[in-house]
Scaffold this motif. Structure first.
Motif, PDB file in Angstrom:
ATOM      1  N   ILE A  55       0.846  -1.185   0.000  1.00 55.75           N
ATOM      2  CA  ILE A  55       0.000   0.000   0.000  1.00 55.75           C
ATOM      3  C   ILE A  55       0.886   1.241   0.000  1.00 55.75           C
ATOM      4  O   ILE A  55       1.695   1.442   0.907  1.00 55.75           O
ATOM      5  N   ASN A  56       0.723   2.067  -1.019  1.00 59.59           N
ATOM      6  CA  ASN A  56       1.492   3.305  -1.130  1.00 59.59           C
ATOM      7  C   ASN A  56       0.657   4.450  -0.581  1.00 59.59           C
ATOM      8  O   ASN A  56      -0.356   4.837  -1.173  1.00 59.59           O
ATOM      9  N   ALA A  84      -0.915  -7.026   3.914  1.00 61.83           N
ATOM     10  CA  ALA A  84      -0.419  -5.907   3.112  1.00 61.83           C
ATOM     11  C   ALA A  84       0.784  -5.280   3.807  1.00 61.83           C
ATOM     12  O   ALA A  84       0.915  -5.352   5.031  1.00 61.83           O
ATOM     13  N   THR A  85       1.649  -4.675   3.021  1.00 66.71           N
ATOM     14  CA  THR A  85       2.760  -3.901   3.567  1.00 66.71           C
ATOM     15  C   THR A  85       2.515  -2.428   3.256  1.00 66.71           C
ATOM     16  O   THR A  85       1.625  -2.084   2.478  1.00 66.71           O
ATOM     17  N   VAL A  86       3.331  -1.572   3.861  1.00 69.88           N
ATOM     18  CA  VAL A  86       3.106  -0.127   3.736  1.00 69.88           C
ATOM     19  C   VAL A  86       4.341   0.563   3.182  1.00 69.88           C
ATOM     20  O   VAL A  86       5.465   0.308   3.625  1.00 69.88           O
ATOM     21  N   LYS A  87       4.131   1.436   2.230  1.00 76.27           N
ATOM     22  CA  LYS A  87       5.166   2.340   1.737  1.00 76.27           C
ATOM     23  C   LYS A  87       4.708   3.763   2.036  1.00 76.27           C
ATOM     24  O   LYS A  87       3.598   4.156   1.675  1.00 76.27           O
ATOM     25  N   ASP A 111      -2.261   4.229  -3.524  1.00 75.82           N
ATOM     26  CA  ASP A 111      -3.404   3.518  -2.951  1.00 75.82           C
ATOM     27  C   ASP A 111      -4.251   4.394  -2.040  1.00 75.82           C
ATOM     28  O   ASP A 111      -5.473   4.287  -2.035  1.00 75.82           O
ATOM     29  N   VAL A 112      -3.598   5.239  -1.272  1.00 72.60           N
ATOM     30  CA  VAL A 112      -4.312   6.180  -0.398  1.00 72.60           C
ATOM     31  C   VAL A 112      -3.585   7.514  -0.489  1.00 72.60           C
ATOM     32  O   VAL A 112      -2.358   7.565  -0.399  1.00 72.60           O
TER      33      VAL A 112
END
Length: 510
Positions: A55-56, A84-87, A111-112
């Motif tokens: 997730i970006n 999910a992972t986070v960027k 993504d957000v």
């Protein structure tokens, strides 16, 4: 990525408008906001065996040395709960408009993203098709959000009956004012109780200019001019047609033709010529609070809320005093100034909504995003109160997002700092209850029918607005040209369309 401005604010504003967390209950969002473990609406086991989705998250903030470490710590939580992972992808206030506009237009994988009527022209982005509708995603994966945020405020993120963004759970009213250094107020024995309006600042600014030649009396940033932070109207989200005094019998008016606007420009010009602004005030991109932090300025105009003095003291590392200059007002744009949206470039909107849901429900996750890793970037002092580890301060900490916790999810889950008000949530709830509500609270303009004109008008605003509102351009010579160019670009047509929609919205309330 996309368009317009700051408060130190906030950020007016921004970042510069930024103040520390708040929220509301009756008269705002759910003030209680009970923390829950959060599931994102779907357990990670539902797609067991699949590679985690990255997730970006794109937001207005600062780069930090330890940002990848924080993202990794967040990813441990999100991998377990939603696979999910986070960027983390912060973008500075000065670069926000250009970079986000390019990224959204080219549908880069985001993504957000922070959606905002203050910094990005939210409705124009919807008209351009940059964001997806969230209604079905919220119903399936965002149940913690819909339970928490008052429907009246959720409606502010709707355009054309569809939900395109989710407001952060924070204060839902705002007021304009000036933030200034307490050490210099004390040094020159300045009585802030005598400052009731922006005109009362003149002797203060003159004192600073005379006695502190190495300091700018007022720091500015193009994304949030002083005029932006002294509203006397409901902006109806984008200022392309406003309601003076927040009612005006529901008659939409051209802000730039109002005598109050001309008077503000006249004062800004006077201040510019007196040297209270920098010579490059119209093009400055460094957040105003950061200019103060670097010991280059005395203060800045900003959008305020409960705890602004404490919040800006934390951000600058210098004790600050906030002086309100407008009455608290709740309007759609005070809700839509910071929201979350899912762009069309997202390759997995479902995961993006699950992540958003966690930002409103998972205390550990949201505090990681706001403050970093416990023991490294902060330590618990007592209960919910945190402070920097020994030998670390705001200038040396490895993760400093910029004190922008108001941008993310549910602020009521946030830890507080020793220099914040201990009862900030209670006071914020009262602030929201006492704020005057615009007659158009909840109305959101759909710019689709006039999207060509909106684009043309925004081009004119980019050419003239910052220059006029920082005194760089002489309003006596330039304001008539500015108004003429706006009219030629189609502002009157936009106002007529907004009036039509406002009348329809008003009728629907009966």
């Amino acid at each position: 990525m996309s368009k317009r401005k700051h408060v130190t604010a906030l950020i007016s504003c921004l970042l510069a408008a930024a103040s520390v967390a708040s929220g509301c209950s009756t008269g705002g969002s759910n003030a209680g906001g009970t923390a829950s473990p959060g599931t994102g609406g779907k357990a990670a086991s539902d797609d067991k065996g699949k590679a985690p989705y990255e997730i970006n998250l794109v937001y207005m903030g600062n780069e930090s040395a330890d940002i990848k470490k924080v993202a990794e710590a967040m990813s441990k939580i999100t991998k377990e709960k939603i696979n999910a992972t986070v960027k983390l992808q912060p973008i500075s206030a000065g670069a926000w408009s250009q970079q986000t506009n390019l990224a959204l237009t080219s549908q880069e994988k985001i993504d957000v993203i922070m959606a905002s009527s203050l910094y990005s022209n939210f409705t124009a982005q919807i008209s351009a098709g940059h964001f997806i509708a969230l209604d079905e995603l919220l119903a399936k994966y965002g149940k913690d959000i819909t339970k928490l945020v008052d429907p009246a405020y959720m409606n502010a993120g709707k355009v054309g009956g569809k939900q395109y963004a989710v407001p952060t759970n924070k204060d839902m009213a705002t007021q304009g004012g000036f933030i200034m250094r307490k050490d210099l107020l004390d040094k020159y024995k300045i009585d802030v109780t005598a400052i009731k309006s922006y005109k009362d600042l003149e002797p203060v600014l003159a004192t600073i200019k005379k006695n502190e030649p190495n300091l700018l009396p007022i720091a500015t940033v193009t994304s949030s001019t002083p005029v932006d932070n002294l509203p006397f109207y409901d902006s109806l989200v984008d200022k392309l047609g406003v309601l003076p005094n927040n009612e005006n019998n529901f008659k939409v008016t051209n802000l730039f033709e109002l005598p109050e606007y001309a008077e503000l420009l006249k004062t800004m010009r006077k201040w510019y010529e007196a040297g209270y602004f920098s010579r490059d005030a119209a093009t400055a991109t460094e957040p105003a609070a950061d200019v103060v932090k670097a010991n280059k300025a005395f203060g800045f105009f900003n959008q305020m809320k409960v705890g602004s003095s404490e919040s800006q003291s934390l951000r600058t590392g210098i004790e600050m005093v906030a002086v309100p200059m407008t009455a608290p007002l709740a309007m759609t744009s005070s809700v839509t100034n910071f929201m979350h949206a899912i762009p069309r470039g997202s390759q997995n909107p479902e995961k993006a909504m699950m992540f958003l849901n966690l930002l409103y429900s998972d205390k550990e996750l949201v505090n990681l995003l706001n403050w970093g890793i416990e023991g490294t970037h902060y330590v618990k002092k007592s209960g919910e109160v945190i402070e920097y580890p020994k030998g670390v301060d705001v200038k040396t900490v490895g993760y400093n997002a910029g004190n922008i916790s108001f941008m993310f999810g549910n602020q009521f889950l946030n830890y507080v700092w020793p220099n914040q008000l201990p009862d900030i949530w209670k006071q914020t709830d009262q602030f929201n209850k006492n704020a005057k509500k615009s007659v158009a609270l909840g109305f959101t303009f759909d710019a689709t029918p006039v999207k060509t004109e909106v684009g043309a008008v925004n081009n004119v605003l980019q050419q003239f607005k910052a220059g006029l509102e920082t005194g760089t351009l002489d309003p006596e010579k330039t304001l008539p040209t500015f108004i003429s160019r706006l009219q030629a670009a189609g502002l009157d047509k936009i106002i007529a369309e907004k009036q039509k929609q406002l009348d329809q919205w008003k009728a629907s309330l009966k």
